[in-house]
Scaffold this active site. Structure first.
Site, PDB file in Angstrom:
ATOM      1  N   HIS A 123     -24.637  -8.702 -21.579  1.00 24.57           N
ATOM      2  CA  HIS A 123     -23.785  -9.153 -20.471  1.00 24.57           C
ATOM      3  C   HIS A 123     -22.571  -8.244 -20.271  1.00 24.57           C
ATOM      4  O   HIS A 123     -21.915  -8.307 -19.237  1.00 24.57           O
ATOM      5  CB  HIS A 123     -23.361 -10.613 -20.651  1.00 24.57           C
ATOM      6  CG  HIS A 123     -22.259 -10.861 -21.634  1.00 24.57           C
ATOM      7  ND1 HIS A 123     -22.484 -11.360 -22.898  1.00 24.57           N
ATOM      8  CD2 HIS A 123     -20.927 -10.708 -21.535  1.00 24.57           C
ATOM      9  CE1 HIS A 123     -21.324 -11.501 -23.524  1.00 24.57           C
ATOM     10  NE2 HIS A 123     -20.369 -11.112 -22.715  1.00 24.57           N
ATOM     11  N   ASP A 154     -29.223 -11.127 -25.578  1.00 24.11           N
ATOM     12  CA  ASP A 154     -27.914 -10.645 -25.123  1.00 24.11           C
ATOM     13  C   ASP A 154     -27.458  -9.416 -25.916  1.00 24.11           C
ATOM     14  O   ASP A 154     -26.310  -9.343 -26.371  1.00 24.11           O
ATOM     15  CB  ASP A 154     -26.849 -11.743 -25.191  1.00 24.11           C
ATOM     16  CG  ASP A 154     -25.645 -11.412 -24.297  1.00 24.11           C
ATOM     17  OD1 ASP A 154     -25.641 -10.327 -23.681  1.00 24.11           O
ATOM     18  OD2 ASP A 154     -24.714 -12.235 -24.238  1.00 24.11           O
ATOM     19  N   SER A 237     -16.379  -9.422 -26.397  1.00 22.45           N
ATOM     20  CA  SER A 237     -17.832  -9.371 -26.372  1.00 22.45           C
ATOM     21  C   SER A 237     -18.347  -7.976 -26.689  1.00 22.45           C
ATOM     22  O   SER A 237     -17.877  -6.983 -26.120  1.00 22.45           O
ATOM     23  CB  SER A 237     -18.357  -9.793 -24.995  1.00 22.45           C
ATOM     24  OG  SER A 237     -18.094 -11.152 -24.761  1.00 22.45           O
TER      25      SER A 237
END
Length: 385
Positions: A123, A154, A237
């Site tokens: 992402h 992911d 992230s």
């Protein structure tokens, strides 16, 4: 929407990458450092105001009672050793954590090897194919290209177009040695602040969580995640969750959200993809250009959530069955409504994905389903995504 198997679930939601800070039209970029410096000054002044002011009579009397040769108390040895451990870990690992700019979004990544491969979240890269990467060597941002992304877990791998001198690959640990209570540090670029570090502990292992599909999330359901109290903010992230042996044990990916707080982040509840899955996916992408062996179990069906007479989710109805797939071989067919996998109750397609996330291909499970109003069971040998 996020669902959990815990008794009082919080809803994990992926952190969409942060918008990179706008560059001012004129003048040097001094505003953010100046604000941070001012914040430090405030803290120093505040700490100096605690206790009785030395200018007061009481303060003078207290000062008079202090021996002239008194010295400040020395912190316990254990505190000094722990601080030294933190500093060593940061020195060892932070040079391997990079900042990734993907269009208008910002995230983090970890240098995976000496060839310039960087592993991050899918992402973070989104739909992009080229990126700007800021490394710890202090040079201008470097260009990089996408090798491949694996949204189902992911994860993604990008590669620097030029490998700078001094680029250091991170050391990766062993997922089997991760235990609740271990001290960990999260490293990345939260809120656009590159090379930032937060600390906490491993507060849970083996969690199964689902990402939101909004805000750029992949909607992945990921098993065996590491839960941590280390703060994970937008921009973290794709970064590194690290133990005190300077080993990466996971990639920070999600933070829980609390519906009672308006879906804002729930403090101290974040999740990282375990290092075992990171290495499995990254190695396949680097060697083969894609993931050919996911290690993720599947029923080989297409399904949808069904509602009962009270409009409440009541199961996952099979829409289509892959020929010679796991469900087909076990006798399941379109129209069957799955209500249980092993000991896990199934009410939605999300709970079905969560139940399968902890299983392995080739494993046998008992699936309870409803056909023509009658509940039946089938023993299914799971396939692979």
């Amino acid at each position: 929407m996020v669902e959990s198997q815990d008794p009082a679930p919080r809803r994990p939601a992926h952190h969409p990458p942060r918008q990179p800070p706008r560059r001012p039209a004129r003048g040097p970029r001094r505003r953010l450092p100046a604000v941070l410096a001012a914040g430090v000054c405030v803290l120093v002044l505040a700490s100096g105001c605690t206790g009785i002011p030395s200018s007061s009579p009481a303060g003078s009397a207290a000062a008079d009672r202090q021996p002239r040769n008194s010295t400040r108390a020395v912190p316990p040895k254990a505190v000094n050793e722990l601080q030294s451990d933190y500093e060593t870990v940061i020195k060892n690992v932070l040079p391997s954590v990079v900042q990734i700019e993907a269009g208008n979004s910002l995230g983090s990544g970890i240098v995976y090897d000496s060839k310039g491969h960087v592993v991050t979240n899918a992402h973070v890269v989104g739909e992009g194919s080229s990126f700007l990467v800021t490394v710890a060597t202090g040079e201008e941002p470097l260009t990089a290209k996408l090798v491949s992304a694996y949204p189902e877990q992911d994860l993604a791998v990008i590669r620097l177009d030029r490998v700078p001198a001094g680029l250091e690959a991170a050391a990766f640990g062993d997922s089997s040695k991760v235990a609740v209570g271990q001290i960990v540090l999260a490293m990345g670029s939260p809120l656009g602040l590159s090379s930032s570090v937060t600390q906490g502990i491993v507060s849970g292992i083996g969690r199964t969580v689902s990402e939101s599909t909004t805000g750029g999330g992949t909607g992945a359901t990921i098993g065996n995640m590491v839960q941590t109290s280390a703060a994970i903010n937008p921009g973290n992230s794709g970064g590194a969750l690290v133990n005190l042996d300077s080993e990466v044990i996971g990639i920070p990916t999600l933070a829980a959200t609390d519906p009672d707080l308006g879906d804002s982040a729930a403090p101290g509840i974040g999740f990282a993809i375990p290092v075992s899955m990171v290495k499995t996916v990254a190695d396949q992408i680097i060697q083969k250009g894609k993931v050919t062996d996911s290690g993720r179990a599947a029923l080989d069906i297409t399904a949808r959530t069904v509602l009962d007479d009270n409009y409440q989710p009541s199961g996952a109805a099979i829409v289509d069955v892959t020929e010679n797939g796991a469900a087909d071989k076990a006798g399941l067919r379109p129209g069957d409504i799955i209500v249980k996998v092993g000991s896990s109750e199934i009410t939605t397609i999300t709970t079905l994905a969560e139940a399968l996330a902890s299983k392995r291909p080739g494993q046998q499970v008992v699936v309870a389903y409803v056909r023509d109003g009658e509940e039946r069971t089938a023993r299914v040998t799971l396939g692979e995504i």
